[in-house]
Design a protein around this motif. Structure first.
Motif, short mmCIF file in Angstrom:
data_model
loop_
_atom_site.label_atom_id
_atom_site.label_comp_id
_atom_site.label_asym_id
_atom_site.label_seq_id
_atom_site.Cartn_x
_atom_site.Cartn_y
_atom_site.Cartn_z
N GLY A 10 0.79 -1.21 0.00
CA GLY A 10 0.00 0.00 0.00
C GLY A 10 0.83 1.27 0.00
N MET A 11 2.15 1.17 -0.18
CA MET A 11 3.00 2.36 -0.19
C MET A 11 3.46 2.65 -1.62
SD MET A 11 6.64 3.20 1.66
CE MET A 11 5.99 3.28 3.31
N ASP A 12 3.39 3.90 -2.00
CA ASP A 12 3.89 4.35 -3.28
C ASP A 12 5.38 4.02 -3.33
OD1 ASP A 12 4.93 5.92 -5.38
OD2 ASP A 12 3.52 7.55 -5.01
N PRO A 13 5.86 3.34 -4.37
CA PRO A 13 7.27 2.98 -4.43
C PRO A 13 8.21 4.19 -4.47
CG PRO A 13 6.17 2.36 -6.46
CD PRO A 13 5.12 2.80 -5.51
N ARG A 14 7.72 5.32 -4.98
CA ARG A 14 8.53 6.54 -4.97
C ARG A 14 8.77 7.00 -3.53
NH1 ARG A 14 4.90 10.47 -8.28
NH2 ARG A 14 3.52 9.57 -6.72
N VAL A 15 7.75 6.87 -2.71
CA VAL A 15 7.87 7.24 -1.29
C VAL A 15 8.86 6.31 -0.60
CG1 VAL A 15 6.63 7.34 0.91
CG2 VAL A 15 5.60 8.32 -1.15
N ALA A 16 8.76 5.03 -0.88
CA ALA A 16 9.69 4.07 -0.28
C ALA A 16 11.13 4.38 -0.70
CB ALA A 16 9.32 2.65 -0.70
N GLU A 17 11.32 4.72 -1.96
CA GLU A 17 12.67 5.06 -2.45
C GLU A 17 13.18 6.33 -1.78
OE1 GLU A 17 16.16 4.63 -4.49
OE2 GLU A 17 14.50 3.22 -4.46
N LEU A 18 12.33 7.32 -1.64
CA LEU A 18 12.74 8.57 -0.99
C LEU A 18 13.11 8.33 0.46
CD1 LEU A 18 13.13 11.63 -1.00
CD2 LEU A 18 10.68 11.87 -0.54
N ARG A 19 12.29 7.57 1.18
CA ARG A 19 12.59 7.28 2.58
C ARG A 19 13.91 6.53 2.72
NH1 ARG A 19 8.92 5.21 6.54
NH2 ARG A 19 10.23 6.50 7.84
N SER A 20 14.15 5.59 1.83
CA SER A 20 15.39 4.82 1.87
C SER A 20 16.60 5.71 1.60
CB SER A 20 15.32 3.69 0.84
OG SER A 20 16.53 3.00 0.77
N ALA A 21 16.50 6.56 0.59
CA ALA A 21 17.61 7.45 0.24
C ALA A 21 17.89 8.46 1.34
CB ALA A 21 17.31 8.18 -1.08
N ASP A 50 11.97 13.32 5.26
CA ASP A 50 11.41 12.06 5.75
C ASP A 50 9.96 12.25 6.19
OD1 ASP A 50 11.80 9.26 6.29
OD2 ASP A 50 11.73 9.78 8.42
N ALA A 51 9.68 13.35 6.85
CA ALA A 51 8.30 13.63 7.28
C ALA A 51 7.38 13.80 6.07
CB ALA A 51 8.27 14.87 8.17
N MET A 52 7.86 14.48 5.04
CA MET A 52 7.05 14.64 3.83
C MET A 52 6.78 13.29 3.19
SD MET A 52 8.38 18.07 1.94
CE MET A 52 10.08 18.14 2.48
N ALA A 53 7.79 12.43 3.16
CA ALA A 53 7.61 11.10 2.59
C ALA A 53 6.60 10.31 3.39
CB ALA A 53 8.94 10.37 2.52
N LEU A 54 6.67 10.42 4.71
CA LEU A 54 5.71 9.71 5.56
C LEU A 54 4.28 10.15 5.32
CD1 LEU A 54 7.49 9.43 9.02
CD2 LEU A 54 6.65 7.56 7.58
N SER A 55 4.09 11.40 4.88
CA SER A 55 2.74 11.89 4.61
C SER A 55 2.10 11.11 3.46
CB SER A 55 2.75 13.39 4.28
OG SER A 55 3.21 13.62 2.96
N GLY A 56 2.94 10.47 2.62
CA GLY A 56 2.43 9.65 1.54
C GLY A 56 2.22 10.37 0.22
N ASP A 57 2.08 11.68 0.24
CA ASP A 57 1.84 12.44 -0.99
C ASP A 57 2.54 13.79 -0.88
OD1 ASP A 57 0.85 12.97 -3.52
OD2 ASP A 57 -1.03 13.79 -2.76
N PRO A 58 3.89 13.77 -0.91
CA PRO A 58 4.64 15.01 -0.69
C PRO A 58 4.48 16.00 -1.84
CG PRO A 58 6.12 13.23 -1.25
CD PRO A 58 4.75 12.62 -1.12
N GLU A 59 4.57 17.26 -1.52
CA GLU A 59 4.51 18.34 -2.50
C GLU A 59 5.86 18.43 -3.20
OE1 GLU A 59 4.35 23.16 -2.54
OE2 GLU A 59 3.51 22.14 -0.81
N VAL A 60 5.85 18.33 -4.52
CA VAL A 60 7.08 18.28 -5.30
C VAL A 60 7.92 19.55 -5.09
CG1 VAL A 60 8.05 18.12 -7.63
CG2 VAL A 60 6.06 16.74 -7.00
N ARG A 61 7.30 20.69 -5.08
CA ARG A 61 8.05 21.94 -4.90
C ARG A 61 8.78 21.94 -3.55
NH1 ARG A 61 7.33 27.58 -7.07
NH2 ARG A 61 6.46 26.31 -8.70
N ARG A 62 8.12 21.48 -2.52
CA ARG A 62 8.73 21.44 -1.18
C ARG A 62 9.86 20.41 -1.13
NH1 ARG A 62 11.25 22.43 2.81
NH2 ARG A 62 10.53 22.08 4.92
N LEU A 63 9.67 19.27 -1.79
CA LEU A 63 10.74 18.27 -1.87
C LEU A 63 11.98 18.87 -2.52
CD1 LEU A 63 8.89 15.06 -3.15
CD2 LEU A 63 9.83 15.43 -0.86
#
Length: 101
Positions: A10-21, A50-63
């Motif tokens: 149930g996790m977006d793989p992009r989020v998983a990749e971001l959290r790992s990196a 990491d907090a943005m990634a945990l939200s599940g749908d981070p804002e690209v501009r903020r990232l």
């Protein structure tokens, strides 16, 4: 781009990749014995990523803003170059900022 893919857990793989990196860069930064002026800023922005990634749908501009801050803080530390590149690649998985963001 822009569509959210979901893994079997149930996790977006992009989020998983971001959290790992982010986790890798945080570990490598913590292990670095050298102190530098902007270390605290880098640590704060990595926590924000990491907090943005945990939200599940981070804002690209903020990232991208957080990535720029982290890169500005640790970009001259060659020991962190590979881990920083991993965070950059993970942020890029979210695509370009959308107009109006």
């Amino acid at each position: 781009m822009g569509q959210r893919r979901v893994t079997g857990e149930g996790m977006d793989p992009r989020v998983a990749e971001l959290r790992s990196a982010v986790s890798r860069l945080r570990r490598e930064l913590a292990a670095l014995r050298t102190d530098f002026a902007d270390r605290g800023i880098a640590e704060d922005e990595l926590a924000a990523l990491d907090a943005m990634a945990l939200s599940g749908d981070p804002e690209v501009r903020r990232l991208r803003r957080s990535l720029l801050l982290v890169a500005g803080c640790v970009g001259s530390v060659s020991a962190l170059a590979e881990a920083l590149a991993g965070v950059r690649r993970a942020v890029e998985l979210f695509g370009p900022p959308q107009p109006g963001q």
